[in-house]
Design a protein around this motif. Structure first.
Motif, mmCIF file in Angstrom:
data_model
loop_
_atom_site.group_PDB
_atom_site.id
_atom_site.type_symbol
_atom_site.label_atom_id
_atom_site.label_comp_id
_atom_site.label_asym_id
_atom_site.label_seq_id
_atom_site.Cartn_x
_atom_site.Cartn_y
_atom_site.Cartn_z
ATOM 1 N N PRO A 114 0.838 -1.203 0.000
ATOM 2 C CA PRO A 114 0.000 0.000 0.000
ATOM 3 C C PRO A 114 0.873 1.253 0.000
ATOM 4 C CG PRO A 114 0.145 -0.890 2.228
ATOM 5 C CD PRO A 114 0.966 -1.792 1.348
ATOM 6 N N ARG A 115 0.746 2.054 -1.029
ATOM 7 C CA ARG A 115 1.508 3.293 -1.128
ATOM 8 C C ARG A 115 0.674 4.334 -1.877
ATOM 9 N NH1 ARG A 115 4.163 0.709 1.734
ATOM 10 N NH2 ARG A 115 6.437 0.552 1.957
ATOM 11 N N GLU A 116 0.799 5.595 -1.484
ATOM 12 C CA GLU A 116 0.160 6.714 -2.192
ATOM 13 C C GLU A 116 -1.358 6.526 -2.300
ATOM 14 O OE1 GLU A 116 2.126 7.272 -5.998
ATOM 15 O OE2 GLU A 116 3.908 6.322 -5.186
ATOM 16 N N GLY A 117 -1.944 5.848 -1.319
ATOM 17 C CA GLY A 117 -3.375 5.616 -1.362
ATOM 18 C C GLY A 117 -3.805 4.577 -2.371
ATOM 19 N N ARG A 118 -2.852 3.771 -2.857
ATOM 20 C CA ARG A 118 -3.167 2.745 -3.857
ATOM 21 C C ARG A 118 -2.442 1.448 -3.516
ATOM 22 N NH1 ARG A 118 -1.473 5.781 -9.303
ATOM 23 N NH2 ARG A 118 0.279 6.319 -7.956
ATOM 24 N N ALA A 119 -2.858 0.373 -4.158
ATOM 25 C CA ALA A 119 -2.162 -0.908 -4.044
ATOM 26 C C ALA A 119 -1.185 -1.005 -5.216
ATOM 27 C CB ALA A 119 -3.157 -2.065 -4.064
ATOM 28 N N LEU A 120 0.123 -0.984 -4.911
ATOM 29 C CA LEU A 120 1.141 -0.962 -5.952
ATOM 30 C C LEU A 120 1.923 -2.267 -5.978
ATOM 31 C CD1 LEU A 120 2.692 2.624 -5.527
ATOM 32 C CD2 LEU A 120 0.774 1.913 -6.967
ATOM 33 N N VAL A 121 2.208 -2.751 -7.169
ATOM 34 C CA VAL A 121 3.008 -3.965 -7.339
ATOM 35 C C VAL A 121 4.454 -3.676 -6.946
ATOM 36 C CG1 VAL A 121 3.903 -5.636 -9.003
ATOM 37 C CG2 VAL A 121 1.531 -4.834 -9.184
ATOM 38 N N ALA A 122 5.029 -4.533 -6.096
ATOM 39 C CA ALA A 122 6.433 -4.428 -5.730
ATOM 40 C C ALA A 122 7.283 -5.419 -6.508
ATOM 41 C CB ALA A 122 6.623 -4.659 -4.232
ATOM 42 N N ALA A 123 6.725 -6.596 -6.797
ATOM 43 C CA ALA A 123 7.461 -7.632 -7.536
ATOM 44 C C ALA A 123 6.470 -8.700 -7.977
ATOM 45 C CB ALA A 123 8.565 -8.242 -6.665
ATOM 46 N N GLY A 124 6.934 -9.594 -8.834
ATOM 47 C CA GLY A 124 6.068 -10.664 -9.280
ATOM 48 C C GLY A 124 6.836 -11.792 -9.931
ATOM 49 N N ALA A 145 -7.918 -9.199 -5.481
ATOM 50 C CA ALA A 145 -7.844 -9.818 -4.157
ATOM 51 C C ALA A 145 -6.820 -9.106 -3.289
ATOM 52 C CB ALA A 145 -7.501 -11.300 -4.298
ATOM 53 N N ALA A 146 -5.655 -8.776 -3.863
ATOM 54 C CA ALA A 146 -4.619 -8.080 -3.089
ATOM 55 C C ALA A 146 -5.099 -6.703 -2.657
ATOM 56 C CB ALA A 146 -3.342 -7.964 -3.913
ATOM 57 N N GLY A 147 -5.768 -5.982 -3.557
ATOM 58 C CA GLY A 147 -6.288 -4.673 -3.220
ATOM 59 C C GLY A 147 -7.339 -4.739 -2.131
ATOM 60 N N ARG A 148 -8.220 -5.730 -2.210
ATOM 61 C CA ARG A 148 -9.265 -5.886 -1.198
ATOM 62 C C ARG A 148 -8.658 -6.212 0.161
ATOM 63 N NH1 ARG A 148 -13.330 -10.194 -2.368
ATOM 64 N NH2 ARG A 148 -14.549 -9.058 -0.812
ATOM 65 N N LEU A 149 -7.654 -7.083 0.168
ATOM 66 C CA LEU A 149 -7.038 -7.449 1.432
ATOM 67 C C LEU A 149 -6.331 -6.254 2.069
ATOM 68 C CD1 LEU A 149 -5.493 -10.611 2.621
ATOM 69 C CD2 LEU A 149 -3.999 -8.630 2.707
ATOM 70 N N LEU A 150 -5.562 -5.518 1.272
ATOM 71 C CA LEU A 150 -4.852 -4.363 1.815
ATOM 72 C C LEU A 150 -5.823 -3.278 2.261
ATOM 73 C CD1 LEU A 150 -1.813 -4.105 -0.621
ATOM 74 C CD2 LEU A 150 -1.792 -4.852 1.766
ATOM 75 N N ALA A 152 -8.723 -3.693 3.464
ATOM 76 C CA ALA A 152 -9.341 -4.117 4.719
ATOM 77 C C ALA A 152 -8.490 -3.716 5.920
ATOM 78 C CB ALA A 152 -9.570 -5.628 4.714
ATOM 79 N N HIS A 153 -7.177 -3.593 5.696
ATOM 80 C CA HIS A 153 -6.257 -3.219 6.769
ATOM 81 C C HIS A 153 -5.792 -1.774 6.668
ATOM 82 C CE1 HIS A 153 -5.685 -7.308 8.419
ATOM 83 N NE2 HIS A 153 -5.884 -7.701 7.173
ATOM 84 N N HIS A 154 -5.981 -1.149 5.504
ATOM 85 C CA HIS A 154 -5.533 0.232 5.271
ATOM 86 C C HIS A 154 -6.679 1.014 4.631
ATOM 87 C CE1 HIS A 154 -1.209 -0.710 5.963
ATOM 88 N NE2 HIS A 154 -1.573 -1.902 5.499
ATOM 89 N N PRO A 155 -7.588 1.539 5.436
ATOM 90 C CA PRO A 155 -8.747 2.263 4.873
ATOM 91 C C PRO A 155 -8.356 3.421 3.971
ATOM 92 C CG PRO A 155 -9.077 1.799 7.210
ATOM 93 C CD PRO A 155 -7.655 1.428 6.897
ATOM 94 N N ALA A 156 -7.137 3.963 4.143
ATOM 95 C CA ALA A 156 -6.709 5.092 3.306
ATOM 96 C C ALA A 156 -6.561 4.705 1.838
ATOM 97 C CB ALA A 156 -5.383 5.655 3.814
ATOM 98 N N LEU A 157 -6.592 3.419 1.538
ATOM 99 C CA LEU A 157 -6.508 2.994 0.137
ATOM 100 C C LEU A 157 -7.759 3.379 -0.639
ATOM 101 C CD1 LEU A 157 -4.846 -0.546 0.131
ATOM 102 C CD2 LEU A 157 -3.823 1.670 -0.306
ATOM 103 N N ALA A 158 -8.787 3.796 0.069
ATOM 104 C CA ALA A 158 -10.009 4.300 -0.582
ATOM 105 C C ALA A 158 -10.610 3.273 -1.531
ATOM 106 C CB ALA A 158 -9.720 5.606 -1.327
ATOM 107 N N GLU A 159 -10.602 2.025 -1.112
ATOM 108 C CA GLU A 159 -11.263 0.974 -1.888
ATOM 109 C C GLU A 159 -12.272 0.297 -0.966
ATOM 110 O OE1 GLU A 159 -10.082 -3.072 -4.370
ATOM 111 O OE2 GLU A 159 -8.567 -1.554 -4.011
#
Length: 239
Positions: A114-124, A145-150, A152-159
């Motif tokens: 979670p960065r900048e209010g978004r779910a960002l890919v770090a690696a894959g 799924a990753a965005g939903r999980l994050l 749920a723990h980081h409301p600032a993600l605005a999702e």
């Protein structure tokens, strides 16, 4: 309206800090256009005046942050070189452990933060047959799924998600064909040394497979990531 357009709309002129925001708005716009775009596209995306966009692009090109590509512009090598050192601990762990797990699970894997209010890919680690955009720094679309999980723990993600409490209690999130037809996804959290969920590890599977079946395989690796990050934090404090 995108974040950088909102910022641009607040200013009639670019000056001081606004110059930096304008430059980053252009880099964000290039990223949203797949790394390359024309002048007209960038003007439309950022909401900045054409003369301002042209001037900032010239300055960014002189610095190596963007490159001219035909009649347009693309992300420059300098940005790439600097970005290689983003999230080094997580990316090193991903490089070491994800390929083997991907092969064992027969699934593409994505590590998300979670960065900048978004779910960002770090690696894959993406299987050759899959078309999964997992380049570092990419923002995931809503509903993964990753965005939903994050979220749920980081409301600032605005999702916002009506299942946030359930996701926190279960420890994982799933989705099926919400983003891409024929694909489903499962994600579990990776905990930081202070116990917070600081990242998500997701598996992308064919929709015929139950995404919940991937949770156990992901959870073991997520725990090992958390242990390794805690050890890294201890070494850093000791150093």
């Amino acid at each position: 309206m995108t974040l950088f357009r909102e910022r641009a709309a607040m200013r009639e002129t670019i000056g001081g800090r606004g110059v930096l925001e304008g430059a980053f708005a252009l880099l964000e716009a290039l990223d949203e256009h797949g790394g390359q775009a024309g002048l007209t596209q960038l003007v439309r995306a950022t909401g900045l005046p054409k003369t301002t966009v042209h001037r900032l692009l010239d300055q960014l090109a002189d610095l190596g942050a963007v490159e001219r590509a035909g009649r347009g512009y693309r992300i420059g090598s300098r940005v790439f070189r600097l970005g290689r050192f983003w999230q080094p601990e997580l990316r090193d762990l991903a490089k070491e452990r994800l390929p083997a797990l991907s092969a064992r699970m027969r699934a593409s894997l994505v590590l998300v933060v979670p960065r900048e209010g978004r779910a960002l890919v770090a690696a894959g680690a993406v299987l050759p047959a899959d078309d999964v955009p997992a380049w570092p720094g990419r923002a995931l679309p809503p509903g993964t799924a990753a965005g939903r999980l994050l979220a749920a723990h980081h409301p600032a993600l605005a999702e916002p998600d009506t299942d946030a409490l359930e996701i926190r209690e279960a420890g994982y999130a799933t989705e099926s064909e919400t983003i891409t037809a024929g694909l489903c996804c499962a994600a579990v959290g990776i905990r930081t040394p202070d116990g917070r969920v600081g990242a998500a590890l997701a598996a992308v599977l064919p929709a015929r497979r139950d995404p919940v079946s991937a949770v156990a395989g992901l959870a073991g690796t997520a725990r090992s990531f958390g242990t390794a990050l805690a050890e890294c934090a201890r070494r850093n404090r000791a150093g």
